[in-house]
Design an enzyme around this catalytic site. Structure first.
Site, PDB file in Angstrom:
ATOM      1  N   HIS A  74      -7.193   3.630   4.315  1.00 29.69           N
ATOM      2  CA  HIS A  74      -8.118   3.668   5.436  1.00 29.69           C
ATOM      3  C   HIS A  74      -9.196   2.596   5.327  1.00 29.69           C
ATOM      4  O   HIS A  74      -9.703   2.109   6.344  1.00 29.69           O
ATOM      5  CB  HIS A  74      -8.762   5.052   5.541  1.00 29.69           C
ATOM      6  CG  HIS A  74      -7.860   6.076   6.156  1.00 29.69           C
ATOM      7  ND1 HIS A  74      -8.311   7.037   7.047  1.00 29.69           N
ATOM      8  CD2 HIS A  74      -6.531   6.289   6.025  1.00 29.69           C
ATOM      9  CE1 HIS A  74      -7.285   7.794   7.433  1.00 29.69           C
ATOM     10  NE2 HIS A  74      -6.192   7.356   6.813  1.00 29.69           N
ATOM     11  N   HIS A 199       3.142   9.322   0.782  1.00 34.07           N
ATOM     12  CA  HIS A 199       3.109  10.685   1.312  1.00 34.07           C
ATOM     13  C   HIS A 199       3.778  11.682   0.370  1.00 34.07           C
ATOM     14  O   HIS A 199       3.686  12.893   0.589  1.00 34.07           O
ATOM     15  CB  HIS A 199       3.781  10.735   2.681  1.00 34.07           C
ATOM     16  CG  HIS A 199       2.930  10.179   3.779  1.00 34.07           C
ATOM     17  ND1 HIS A 199       3.350  10.114   5.092  1.00 34.07           N
ATOM     18  CD2 HIS A 199       1.658   9.671   3.763  1.00 34.07           C
ATOM     19  CE1 HIS A 199       2.379   9.582   5.836  1.00 34.07           C
ATOM     20  NE2 HIS A 199       1.349   9.311   5.048  1.00 34.07           N
TER      21      HIS A 199
END
Length: 349
Positions: A74, A199
């Site tokens: 991010h 993930h």
């Protein structure tokens, strides 16, 4: 759109975790000024301090790798890897990146803060917050039995952080659209598929995928690409959006994105999506799209190939928009820019 030096190797091995050290000679010195061992002279204990801090938190919380991976991603995908995601908002003057919706559930700030405080005592104003994020993420992945890679450092910290600049890939993104977004950051299709392998230690709030369980594309039915038995399991965790009393992400249930080995960094994520057990729509689409399905199958079949390529992709991502030389600054505290720095953009206007 939403968008660890021998001392450190010993530290991880002593904790009983397998270590796979990956070095990329071609990346030892990068074109943007970063280099492996940047702090060897000015702060030789820097990487060890970061590694020990991460290990301390990891002992009590095995989700630390997921938190730091998300923070790093991010951060890099907004203004580049400049630690702008760490900056706090200034009431009435600036609303920072961390206030943006996709960043509200970003965690791990206290890990970076503690590492920075220790580094400021050891060698003041030498180690950037941006490098701390990158190093901490690398070390956390290694602790979760993922690859360890030699990481070029030398990043400097940004002085701007604005909520208006946050434009991150959505969990419902189409593969083609996400590919273009990664491309704007200098990352190719393979980089994208490999990085999404993170993930394997991630989680998601039900709010980001519950429509796939109850009303996919307003059909009143579950996403047909999902394993039907898996849908039943998820429904026991995630309530229907229409009947949910959840008022915020803070109380919204979460689900592991990798239902196989949730706290181990391996290639299980690819195996899961190949079985129709992708939690996020975007994850499942990777296993179906013509441009990515063969890569997903390849990584599902070879954990070694995934580890090697993941390390390379993380180094590459860590180079996005870096500030070096005289650009940016070395913050004394990661949450605020230094007093003499240029004023933040006022994002409230």
């Amino acid at each position: 759109m939403w968008k660890m030096s021998l001392v450190m190797n010993f530290l991880v091995l002593a904790m009983g975790f397998s270590l796979m050290q990956l070095t990329c000679p071609a990346l030892a010195q990068t074109k943007n000024g970063l280099r492996v061992g940047f702090y060897n002279t000015k702060c030789p204990q820097a990487e060890t301090i970061v590694a020990k801090t991460v290990a301390k938190y990891f002992r009590n919380d095995k989700s630390v790798p997921a938190a730091l991976l998300r923070m790093h991603f991010h951060d890099c995908f907004v203004r580049g890897c400049d630690a702008s995601i760490l900056i706090d908002s200034i009431k009435g003057k600036n609303i920072a990146e961390k206030e943006a919706l996709p960043n509200l559930t970003v965690r791990g700030f206290e890990i970076i803060d503690e590492a920075k405080a220790l580094l400021e005592k050891a060698c003041p104003r030498n180690v950037s917050c941006a490098d701390i994020i990158a190093l901490a993420t690398r070390d956390a992945v290694s602790l979760a039995k993922g690859p360890f890679y030699s990481l070029p450092t030398g990043r400097r910290d940004g002085i701007i952080s604005s909520i208006n600049e946050v434009d991150l890939p959505s969990p419902r993104e189409r593969v083609a659209d996400a590919t273009e977004q990664f491309k704007t950051k200098g990352l190719n299709l393979q980089d994208m598929v490999v990085l999404l392998g993170a993930h394997t230690v991630g989680v998601s709030h039900c709010a980001f995928f519950s429509d796939r369980l109850y009303d996919f594309k307003q059909t009143g039915k579950a996403d047909p690409s999902m394993n039907s038995s898996f849908v039943k399991i998820l429904k026991n965790i995630c309530p229907s959006p229409s009947s949910s009393e959840t008022s915020s992400l803070a109380t919204d249930p979460t689900v592991f994105l990798d239902q196989g080995t949730s706290f181990i960094f391996d290639n299980s994520y690819y195996k899961q999506v190949g079985l129709g057990k992708g939690i996020l729509q975007f994850d499942q689409e990777l296993a179906r799209a013509k441009s990515t399905k063969n890569m997903v199958t390849g990584f599902a079949n070879s954990g070694t190939d995934f580890r090697t390529k993941f390390a390379a992709a993380m180094i590459k991502m860590g180079n996005i928009g870096v500030l070096t030389g005289s650009k940016g600054e070395i913050r004394s505290q990661c949450r605020v820019v230094n007093p003499k720095s240029t004023k933040l953009i006022d994002s409230t206007k």
